[in-house]
Design a protein around this motif. Sequence first.
Motif, short mmCIF file in Angstrom:
data_model
loop_
_atom_site.label_atom_id
_atom_site.label_comp_id
_atom_site.label_asym_id
_atom_site.label_seq_id
_atom_site.Cartn_x
_atom_site.Cartn_y
_atom_site.Cartn_z
N TRP A 1 0.84 -1.19 0.00
CA TRP A 1 0.00 0.00 0.00
C TRP A 1 0.87 1.24 0.00
O TRP A 1 1.89 1.29 0.69
N VAL A 2 0.47 2.23 -0.78
CA VAL A 2 1.23 3.47 -0.90
C VAL A 2 0.38 4.60 -0.29
O VAL A 2 -0.76 4.82 -0.71
N ALA A 3 0.96 5.31 0.68
CA ALA A 3 0.29 6.48 1.23
C ALA A 3 0.33 7.59 0.18
O ALA A 3 1.39 7.87 -0.38
N THR A 4 -0.82 8.20 -0.10
CA THR A 4 -0.85 9.22 -1.15
C THR A 4 -1.13 10.60 -0.59
O THR A 4 -0.22 11.42 -0.50
N VAL A 5 -2.36 10.90 -0.22
CA VAL A 5 -2.75 12.24 0.23
C VAL A 5 -3.64 12.14 1.46
O VAL A 5 -4.19 11.09 1.76
N GLN A 6 -3.80 13.27 2.13
CA GLN A 6 -4.75 13.35 3.23
C GLN A 6 -6.16 13.49 2.65
O GLN A 6 -6.36 14.22 1.66
N LEU A 7 -7.11 12.82 3.24
CA LEU A 7 -8.49 12.89 2.79
C LEU A 7 -8.98 14.34 2.81
O LEU A 7 -9.71 14.77 1.91
N SER A 8 -8.52 15.09 3.76
CA SER A 8 -8.94 16.50 3.90
C SER A 8 -8.39 17.39 2.79
O SER A 8 -8.83 18.53 2.63
N SER A 9 -7.44 16.90 1.99
CA SER A 9 -6.84 17.74 0.94
C SER A 9 -7.64 17.75 -0.36
O SER A 9 -7.30 18.49 -1.28
N PHE A 10 -8.71 16.94 -0.44
CA PHE A 10 -9.54 16.98 -1.65
C PHE A 10 -10.29 18.31 -1.68
O PHE A 10 -10.93 18.69 -0.71
N GLY A 11 -10.21 19.00 -2.78
CA GLY A 11 -10.89 20.28 -2.93
C GLY A 11 -12.32 20.08 -3.40
O GLY A 11 -12.85 18.96 -3.42
N ALA A 12 -12.94 21.14 -3.84
CA ALA A 12 -14.32 21.11 -4.29
C ALA A 12 -14.52 20.21 -5.49
O ALA A 12 -15.60 19.65 -5.69
N ARG A 13 -13.48 20.03 -6.31
CA ARG A 13 -13.62 19.20 -7.52
C ARG A 13 -13.56 17.72 -7.19
O ARG A 13 -13.84 16.88 -8.03
N LYS A 14 -13.12 17.36 -5.99
CA LYS A 14 -13.12 15.99 -5.49
C LYS A 14 -12.26 15.02 -6.30
O LYS A 14 -12.58 13.86 -6.45
N LYS A 15 -11.14 15.53 -6.84
CA LYS A 15 -10.24 14.64 -7.56
C LYS A 15 -8.81 15.11 -7.39
O LYS A 15 -8.56 16.30 -7.16
N MET A 16 -7.87 14.16 -7.48
CA MET A 16 -6.45 14.46 -7.34
C MET A 16 -5.66 13.51 -8.22
O MET A 16 -6.10 12.39 -8.48
N LEU A 17 -4.50 13.95 -8.65
CA LEU A 17 -3.58 13.12 -9.43
C LEU A 17 -2.38 12.82 -8.55
O LEU A 17 -1.77 13.74 -8.00
N VAL A 18 -2.06 11.53 -8.39
CA VAL A 18 -0.95 11.11 -7.53
C VAL A 18 -0.06 10.12 -8.28
O VAL A 18 -0.42 9.61 -9.33
N PHE B 1 -7.86 12.35 -14.95
CA PHE B 1 -7.89 13.41 -13.95
C PHE B 1 -8.59 14.65 -14.50
O PHE B 1 -9.27 15.38 -13.78
N LYS B 2 -8.47 14.87 -15.80
CA LYS B 2 -9.09 16.03 -16.44
C LYS B 2 -10.55 15.77 -16.81
O LYS B 2 -11.22 16.64 -17.35
N GLY B 3 -11.03 14.56 -16.52
CA GLY B 3 -12.41 14.20 -16.82
C GLY B 3 -13.37 14.71 -15.75
O GLY B 3 -13.02 15.46 -14.85
N THR B 4 -14.61 14.24 -15.87
CA THR B 4 -15.69 14.66 -14.99
C THR B 4 -16.26 13.45 -14.26
O THR B 4 -16.35 12.37 -14.84
N ILE B 5 -16.66 13.66 -13.01
CA ILE B 5 -17.34 12.61 -12.25
C ILE B 5 -18.83 12.90 -12.34
O ILE B 5 -19.28 14.01 -12.01
N LEU B 6 -19.60 11.91 -12.81
CA LEU B 6 -21.04 12.12 -12.96
C LEU B 6 -21.77 10.79 -12.84
O LEU B 6 -21.43 9.83 -13.55
N HIS B 7 -22.75 10.72 -11.96
CA HIS B 7 -23.62 9.54 -11.81
C HIS B 7 -22.83 8.24 -11.66
O HIS B 7 -23.09 7.26 -12.37
N GLY B 8 -21.84 8.24 -10.79
CA GLY B 8 -21.09 7.02 -10.51
C GLY B 8 -20.10 6.62 -11.58
O GLY B 8 -19.68 5.46 -11.65
N ALA B 9 -19.71 7.57 -12.42
CA ALA B 9 -18.76 7.27 -13.49
C ALA B 9 -17.77 8.42 -13.67
O ALA B 9 -18.05 9.56 -13.33
N VAL B 10 -16.61 8.06 -14.21
CA VAL B 10 -15.63 9.05 -14.63
C VAL B 10 -15.78 9.17 -16.14
O VAL B 10 -15.75 8.17 -16.86
N ILE B 11 -15.96 10.39 -16.63
CA ILE B 11 -16.14 10.61 -18.07
C ILE B 11 -14.82 11.13 -18.63
O ILE B 11 -14.34 12.19 -18.24
#
Length: 111
Positions: A8-25, A56-66
């Motif tokens: 397992w690789v530690a990536t980011v703090q859960l609190s660091s997700f911004g309003a867009r709710k996505k991150m690239l690691v 990462f540049k996509g959109t999250i919508l209705h349980g999917a990444v577009i």
Amino acid sequence: MSAPVEEWVATVQLSSFGARKKMLVDVAGEPVSLFKVGPDVFAFHDICIHQERSLFKGTILHGAVICPGHQWKFDLETGYAEDQDECQPTYETKIVDGTVFVSATPRKQAI
């Protein structure tokens, strides 16, 4: 012969997700997109299997990444593309003490 140990690789703090709710690691040298939906975090190999665009540049919508390339919709739970036979590699995630951990090995997809 013993089973491989899950790394397992530690990536980011859960609190660091911004309003867009996505991150690239980076996970074991691979680009991985993290998507936070409610209390859950989903992890996808960042480069789309279809158009090689960054999810990462996509959109999250209705349980999917577009995907921003040709708008393929990848299910957050499975990685399978809607109306396609192809599957985007996904990774197990877990949250420990507010840190998002990602498995260093992609999931084996069902055929």
